[in-house]
Design an enzyme around this catalytic site. Sequence first.
Site, PDB file in Angstrom:
ATOM      1  N   CYS A  75       0.806  -1.221   0.000  1.00 54.99           N
ATOM      2  CA  CYS A  75       0.000   0.000   0.000  1.00 54.99           C
ATOM      3  C   CYS A  75       0.840   1.271   0.000  1.00 54.99           C
ATOM      4  O   CYS A  75       0.306   2.354  -0.191  1.00 54.99           O
ATOM      5  CB  CYS A  75      -0.914   0.017   1.223  1.00 54.99           C
ATOM      6  SG  CYS A  75      -0.025   0.121   2.803  1.00 54.99           S
ATOM      7  N   GLU A 113      -7.343  -5.597   0.351  1.00 55.12           N
ATOM      8  CA  GLU A 113      -7.310  -4.560   1.395  1.00 55.12           C
ATOM      9  C   GLU A 113      -6.198  -3.598   1.066  1.00 55.12           C
ATOM     10  O   GLU A 113      -5.119  -4.014   0.624  1.00 55.12           O
ATOM     11  CB  GLU A 113      -7.086  -5.213   2.764  1.00 55.12           C
ATOM     12  CG  GLU A 113      -7.068  -4.247   3.948  1.00 55.12           C
ATOM     13  CD  GLU A 113      -5.667  -3.749   4.331  1.00 55.12           C
ATOM     14  OE1 GLU A 113      -5.574  -2.894   5.227  1.00 55.12           O
ATOM     15  OE2 GLU A 113      -4.672  -4.211   3.730  1.00 55.12           O
ATOM     16  N   ARG A 158      -8.095   4.062  11.856  1.00 56.52           N
ATOM     17  CA  ARG A 158      -7.476   3.308  10.755  1.00 56.52           C
ATOM     18  C   ARG A 158      -8.493   3.141   9.628  1.00 56.52           C
ATOM     19  O   ARG A 158      -9.357   2.255   9.671  1.00 56.52           O
ATOM     20  CB  ARG A 158      -6.998   1.947  11.246  1.00 56.52           C
ATOM     21  CG  ARG A 158      -6.134   1.194  10.229  1.00 56.52           C
ATOM     22  CD  ARG A 158      -5.663  -0.140  10.775  1.00 56.52           C
ATOM     23  NE  ARG A 158      -4.628  -0.726   9.927  1.00 56.52           N
ATOM     24  CZ  ARG A 158      -3.332  -0.452   9.997  1.00 56.52           C
ATOM     25  NH1 ARG A 158      -2.896   0.422  10.883  1.00 56.52           N
ATOM     26  NH2 ARG A 158      -2.455  -1.033   9.192  1.00 56.52           N
ATOM     27  N   ARG A 160      -9.316   2.010   5.948  1.00 57.95           N
ATOM     28  CA  ARG A 160      -8.820   1.134   4.896  1.00 57.95           C
ATOM     29  C   ARG A 160      -9.933   0.850   3.899  1.00 57.95           C
ATOM     30  O   ARG A 160     -11.111   0.834   4.254  1.00 57.95           O
ATOM     31  CB  ARG A 160      -8.301  -0.194   5.482  1.00 57.95           C
ATOM     32  CG  ARG A 160      -7.008  -0.065   6.285  1.00 57.95           C
ATOM     33  CD  ARG A 160      -5.861   0.355   5.393  1.00 57.95           C
ATOM     34  NE  ARG A 160      -4.566   0.408   6.051  1.00 57.95           N
ATOM     35  CZ  ARG A 160      -4.039   1.482   6.603  1.00 57.95           C
ATOM     36  NH1 ARG A 160      -4.732   2.621   6.611  1.00 57.95           N
ATOM     37  NH2 ARG A 160      -2.842   1.465   7.158  1.00 57.95           N
TER      38      ARG A 160
END
Length: 320
Positions: A75, A113, A158, A160
Amino acid sequence: MTQYTVGSMFAGIGGICLAFKQNGCKLIWANEIDKYACKTYRLNFGDDYLIEGDIQEIDLDSIPKMDILTAGFPCQAFSSVGLKKGFEDPRGNLFFETARVINHIKPRVAFFENVANLLKHDEGKTIEVIKNTLLKLGYHGTYKVMNAKLYGNIPQQRNRIYILAFKNEEDLAHFHFPEEIPLTKTAFDLFDKDKKDDKYYMDGHRMWNRMMEYMTDRKRVYRFTDWGLSRGMEGICPTLLAAMGSRFERIPFFYDDYSVRLMTPRECARLQGFPEDFKFTDKYEKQVYKQIGNSVCIPVVDRIVKELLKALNEVDNEQI
C-alpha cells in the site's frame, strides 16, 4: 456449511488469513517475500503451504485452485503518508501480479485490502484501473472504506478500503458490507498497567521539553509525524504504521502511571485485534512493529468475512 478454501498473496504475518481461519475456512496457499514476516507466519500457521519468495518468480501452475484469493498488495505507493506514486512505483504494479494470478486460477472471490487513499489516488484514476482490470477478467466488484473504530470496535483511527470481486454476479447480489457498530473501549483499556522495560520510556528525549508543553491531555495517545508532534482523538490510537519499525518515534506513546512511554509490540497487536496467543518472535522487535503496522485490523476483516461466507452459502443453498 461449506468449507471454502483460501489462498493469500502478500500474506504478511497472516492477519487476513487469521480472519478466514477463525471463520472455518481452509487455508491452502500463501505467499510472502519478507523473511521476517514469514517467520511470524510460520510461528502461527505452520509451514505446510507458505511459499516464501517473490510472486513474480512463482510458477502459476504451482498455485492451487481455491475459492477465495486474498491480497493485501503493498500500500505504500498509494499511502497518504508515502510518495503516492501509485502504479509508477514497482510496489503499486504488484496489483497486476494479483490480476495475473486471478486470471490463471479463477477464484470465486478475490478479496483486497489497501489504504483508503487508493480511492482518491491520481484523481480516482487508480481505482478505475483496478475496477476495469477486474471487469476484463470477468469479475464484478464492490468496495467500501471502513475505519477500525467504527466497524471493528477497535480504538484505532485506521481507514482502509476493502474491495471484493466476484466471479458470479449472484454472489455479489447476496453480499453486503457490515454496518457500523458502537465503540465500547478506549486505547487505554488495551494498555498494560505494569511498569515496562526502560527502553520503552521516553525520559530525556531530545524533544522532552516540547513534549511536556504539548502533552497536556493524559487521555490521548501521541506520536511524532514529519510535521512534529501530533495527538490522537480522546481515547483513540492514531493509525499504526509500518514506519514504526524503522523509526521508534513513529510508535505512538502516552502517559502511563510511571512516565511517558512507547506502546509495546503486544499493545500494538491488540490495537489490530490480534489475539493474545498470536506469537511474535522476540529477536526482531523492530520487525515486529513493522509487521503489525503493515497488517490489518482483524475484527474488521472478520466481520467482512462473515458477510462474505453468508452470501456464498446462501447462493450455494439456493442451488441445491
